[in-house]
Structures are given as structure tokens and as C-alpha cells.
Write a protein that holds these residues in place. Structure first.
Motif, short mmCIF file in Angstrom:
data_model
loop_
_atom_site.label_atom_id
_atom_site.label_comp_id
_atom_site.label_asym_id
_atom_site.label_seq_id
_atom_site.Cartn_x
_atom_site.Cartn_y
_atom_site.Cartn_z
N GLU A 12 -6.45 1.78 1.05
CA GLU A 12 -5.58 0.86 -0.50
C GLU A 12 -5.59 -0.78 -0.59
OE1 GLU A 12 -2.53 3.10 -3.33
OE2 GLU A 12 -1.93 1.90 -1.93
N THR A 56 1.04 -1.04 0.32
CA THR A 56 0.11 0.19 -0.05
C THR A 56 0.48 1.09 -0.35
OG1 THR A 56 -0.01 0.61 2.69
CG2 THR A 56 -1.67 -0.66 1.70
N SER A 57 0.55 2.78 -0.41
CA SER A 57 0.54 3.79 -0.91
C SER A 57 0.55 4.36 0.98
CB SER A 57 1.21 4.45 -2.03
OG SER A 57 -0.02 4.59 -2.32
N LYS A 58 -1.06 3.89 0.94
CA LYS A 58 -1.52 4.88 1.88
C LYS A 58 -1.69 3.72 3.74
CE LYS A 58 -4.70 7.20 -1.23
NZ LYS A 58 -6.15 6.82 -1.77
#
Length: 120
Positions: free
Chosen positions: A107, A29-31
Motif C-alpha cells: 500500500e 500506510t495501514s498495511k
């Protein structure tokens, strides 16, 4: 509700850096993500509720049943990963006990990393 696999059969052999192991990819995930471990004892229940954000439940030990909004109970066991979308009602129960890692994040897309359970 979708059920994926992260057991050894779903993994790939890693040999980089003189390594020798199998890696079952799960998520990236980037979130922000919340990751926790749930311990359900004999006859344990995670009561029916709506997922606040997309949620992935990784069964690491034991077995039980899960359901989505259709309330159809599906048997799950070690190596299964259950995915519920944001707002989806769901419940987890067990007779014998189970331990699971839960990943919650806005996300989550497990299909990018894991095969569906029924593809083996």
C-alpha cells in the motif's frame, strides 16, 4: 516509474506546539511496510530486477541514475523520491555514491503526499 520530491521546497512549515521546522511528508500506510537504508559506494549498482511490491526509493545523499522498464536512465539526486509499481523492472546506479531509504509495501501511494519532481 514516477519521480517525486521530498526536499525542503516540497515541505510545509510546522508551528504546532511552538515548533519551527519544515516537514516534507512522504508516506502513510495501514498495511505493513519494510523500510531500509541502502548505501551505494562509488560505482555502486542495485541490479535490474522486478519490484516484488510497490517500492519508493528516497535519495538522501549523493546522486545517480534510475531506470524503469523502458530502461531510459534518469538522473536523480538528494531530495528525489523514485516510485516503482509492483512487478516493474528497475535499476539504480551511481558513479560517485549515494545513500537512499527504501520503503516497500503493498500500500504505497506517494502522490497523496509528495509533488512530482517536474512540478517545481
Amino acid at each position: 516509474m514516477e519521480i517525486y520530491r521530498f526536499d525542503k521546497k516540497a515541505g510545509k512549515k510546522i508551528t504546532h506546539f511552538e515548533s519551527d521546522f519544515i516537514m516534507s511528508r512522504i508516506m502513510m500506510t495501514s498495511k505493513p511496510a519494510h523500510i531500509g537504508c541502502m548505501h551505494l559506494e562509488e560505482n555502486g549498482v542495485i541490479g535490474y530486477h522486478d519490484a516484488v511490491v510497490p517500492q519508493l526509493l528516497l535519495i538522501v545523499e549523493g546522486e545517480g541514475w534510475v531506470c524503469g522498464e523502458d530502461e531510459e536512465r534518469v538522473h536523480v539526486q538528494t531530495g528525489d523520491a523514485v516510485f516503482w509499481t509492483k512487478g516493474e523492472g528497475h535499476e539504480t546506479t551511481t558513479k560517485k555514491g549515494l545513500t537512499a531509504i527504501v520503503i516497500e509495501s503493498e500500500e504505497l501511494n506517494p502522490s497523496n503526499f509528495m509533488p512530482l519532481r517536474d512540478t517545481f
